[in-house]
Design a protein around this motif. Structure first.
Motif, PDB file in Angstrom:
ATOM      1  N   MET A 101      23.887  38.804 -36.445  1.00 52.33           N
ATOM      2  CA  MET A 101      23.132  39.340 -37.578  1.00 52.33           C
ATOM      3  C   MET A 101      21.783  38.621 -37.631  1.00 52.33           C
ATOM      4  O   MET A 101      21.734  37.441 -37.958  1.00 52.33           O
ATOM      5  N   LEU A 102      20.728  39.313 -37.278  1.00 53.95           N
ATOM      6  CA  LEU A 102      19.370  38.772 -37.299  1.00 53.95           C
ATOM      7  C   LEU A 102      18.467  39.833 -37.916  1.00 53.95           C
ATOM      8  O   LEU A 102      18.140  40.822 -37.255  1.00 53.95           O
ATOM      9  N   ASP A 103      18.075  39.665 -39.178  1.00 49.43           N
ATOM     10  CA  ASP A 103      17.276  40.696 -39.853  1.00 49.43           C
ATOM     11  C   ASP A 103      15.955  40.966 -39.143  1.00 49.43           C
ATOM     12  O   ASP A 103      15.594  42.110 -38.898  1.00 49.43           O
ATOM     13  N   HIS A 104      15.206  39.894 -38.828  1.00 54.09           N
ATOM     14  CA  HIS A 104      13.883  40.065 -38.222  1.00 54.09           C
ATOM     15  C   HIS A 104      13.755  39.131 -37.024  1.00 54.09           C
ATOM     16  O   HIS A 104      13.880  37.924 -37.161  1.00 54.09           O
ATOM     17  N   ALA A 114      17.307  36.231 -24.218  1.00 48.99           N
ATOM     18  CA  ALA A 114      18.237  36.952 -23.357  1.00 48.99           C
ATOM     19  C   ALA A 114      19.649  36.882 -23.914  1.00 48.99           C
ATOM     20  O   ALA A 114      20.017  35.920 -24.591  1.00 48.99           O
ATOM     21  N   ALA A 115      20.421  37.918 -23.621  1.00 47.42           N
ATOM     22  CA  ALA A 115      21.858  37.930 -23.866  1.00 47.42           C
ATOM     23  C   ALA A 115      22.506  38.037 -22.492  1.00 47.42           C
ATOM     24  O   ALA A 115      22.350  39.050 -21.809  1.00 47.42           O
ATOM     25  N   LEU A 116      23.175  36.986 -22.061  1.00 48.68           N
ATOM     26  CA  LEU A 116      23.788  36.936 -20.735  1.00 48.68           C
ATOM     27  C   LEU A 116      25.300  36.938 -20.875  1.00 48.68           C
ATOM     28  O   LEU A 116      25.860  36.177 -21.660  1.00 48.68           O
ATOM     29  N   VAL A 123      27.074  43.175 -26.284  1.00 48.98           N
ATOM     30  CA  VAL A 123      26.458  42.265 -27.228  1.00 48.98           C
ATOM     31  C   VAL A 123      25.712  43.134 -28.233  1.00 48.98           C
ATOM     32  O   VAL A 123      24.912  43.988 -27.846  1.00 48.98           O
ATOM     33  N   ARG A 124      26.006  42.906 -29.504  1.00 48.78           N
ATOM     34  CA  ARG A 124      25.391  43.718 -30.549  1.00 48.78           C
ATOM     35  C   ARG A 124      24.551  42.842 -31.468  1.00 48.78           C
ATOM     36  O   ARG A 124      25.040  41.844 -31.984  1.00 48.78           O
ATOM     37  N   MET A 125      23.294  43.239 -31.631  1.00 50.01           N
ATOM     38  CA  MET A 125      22.398  42.564 -32.574  1.00 50.01           C
ATOM     39  C   MET A 125      22.082  43.557 -33.678  1.00 50.01           C
ATOM     40  O   MET A 125      21.598  44.651 -33.397  1.00 50.01           O
ATOM     41  N   ALA A 136       5.877  38.717 -23.710  1.00 45.91           N
ATOM     42  CA  ALA A 136       7.214  38.203 -24.008  1.00 45.91           C
ATOM     43  C   ALA A 136       8.237  38.951 -23.160  1.00 45.91           C
ATOM     44  O   ALA A 136       7.982  40.057 -22.686  1.00 45.91           O
ATOM     45  N   LYS A 137       9.400  38.340 -22.969  1.00 46.28           N
ATOM     46  CA  LYS A 137      10.450  38.972 -22.176  1.00 46.28           C
ATOM     47  C   LYS A 137      11.763  38.942 -22.939  1.00 46.28           C
ATOM     48  O   LYS A 137      12.131  37.915 -23.510  1.00 46.28           O
ATOM     49  N   VAL A 138      12.474  40.060 -22.911  1.00 46.61           N
ATOM     50  CA  VAL A 138      13.809  40.166 -23.496  1.00 46.61           C
ATOM     51  C   VAL A 138      14.699  40.779 -22.435  1.00 46.61           C
ATOM     52  O   VAL A 138      14.348  41.785 -21.823  1.00 46.61           O
ATOM     53  N   SER A 139      15.867  40.155 -22.194  1.00 47.40           N
ATOM     54  CA  SER A 139      16.775  40.626 -21.148  1.00 47.40           C
ATOM     55  C   SER A 139      18.186  40.752 -21.673  1.00 47.40           C
ATOM     56  O   SER A 139      18.618  40.002 -22.538  1.00 47.40           O
ATOM     57  N   ARG A 140      18.921  41.672 -21.085  1.00 48.78           N
ATOM     58  CA  ARG A 140      20.367  41.785 -21.290  1.00 48.78           C
ATOM     59  C   ARG A 140      20.945  41.846 -19.896  1.00 48.78           C
ATOM     60  O   ARG A 140      20.726  42.818 -19.164  1.00 48.78           O
ATOM     61  N   LEU A 141      21.642  40.800 -19.477  1.00 50.15           N
ATOM     62  CA  LEU A 141      22.165  40.745 -18.117  1.00 50.15           C
ATOM     63  C   LEU A 141      23.668  40.633 -18.127  1.00 50.15           C
ATOM     64  O   LEU A 141      24.247  39.905 -18.930  1.00 50.15           O
TER      65      LEU A 141
END
Length: 144
Positions: A101-104, A114-116, A123-125, A136-141
């Protein structure tokens, strides 16, 4: 990672702090069955953090990091605002939980989030805004 290090020994150790300080060169390791609760409404994480599986970490409700690395493998308490600043790496790595749970969330230029996972779990945000700034970089691996 950093120069200085703090790790707690023993089972079921709980630490609660009102103020966090550092120079971005240290590391805090939270081991299984250990809990650290960083109180407050706002905070800058001034050291790297390794949360091992089975640990529990609560950040201030509004937190930012810059020039450090955060590897969350344990449980992360609910947070309202997370800013991953320049040269910060914030990684949810095979965490014991799969829902956050991350509002912003803001990942700024030079930041990395990243979510590894090594399994097939999703993985649910859940939140309201997710802002990725230039560079910036965002990854789901998933490594199966």
């Amino acid at each position: 990672m950093g120069q200085g290090s703090l790790s707690m020994s023993g089972n079921n150790v709980k630490m609660s702090v009102d103020k966090i300080v550092g120079d971005s060169s240290g590391i805090l390791t939270v081991r299984p069955t250990q809990t650290i609760h960083m109180r407050g409404s706002e905070g800058h994480l001034p050291f790297s953090l390794l949360s091992q599986k089975g640990s529990n970490v609560t950040f201030p409700s509004s937190m930012n990091c810059r020039g450090v690395e955060v590897a969350m493998r344990g449980v992360m308490g609910e947070m309202t605002n997370l800013t991953v600043g320049p040269e910060c790496r914030f990684i949810l790595e095979n965490s014991t939980e799969t829902e956050f749970m991350l509002d912003h969330v803001v990942v700024q230029t030079g930041g990395y989030m990243a979510a590894l996972r090594e399994d097939r779990q999703d993985v649910r945000m859940t939140g309201k805004t997710f802002d990725i700034r230039g560079g910036a970089k965002v990854s789901r691996l998933c490594t199966i």
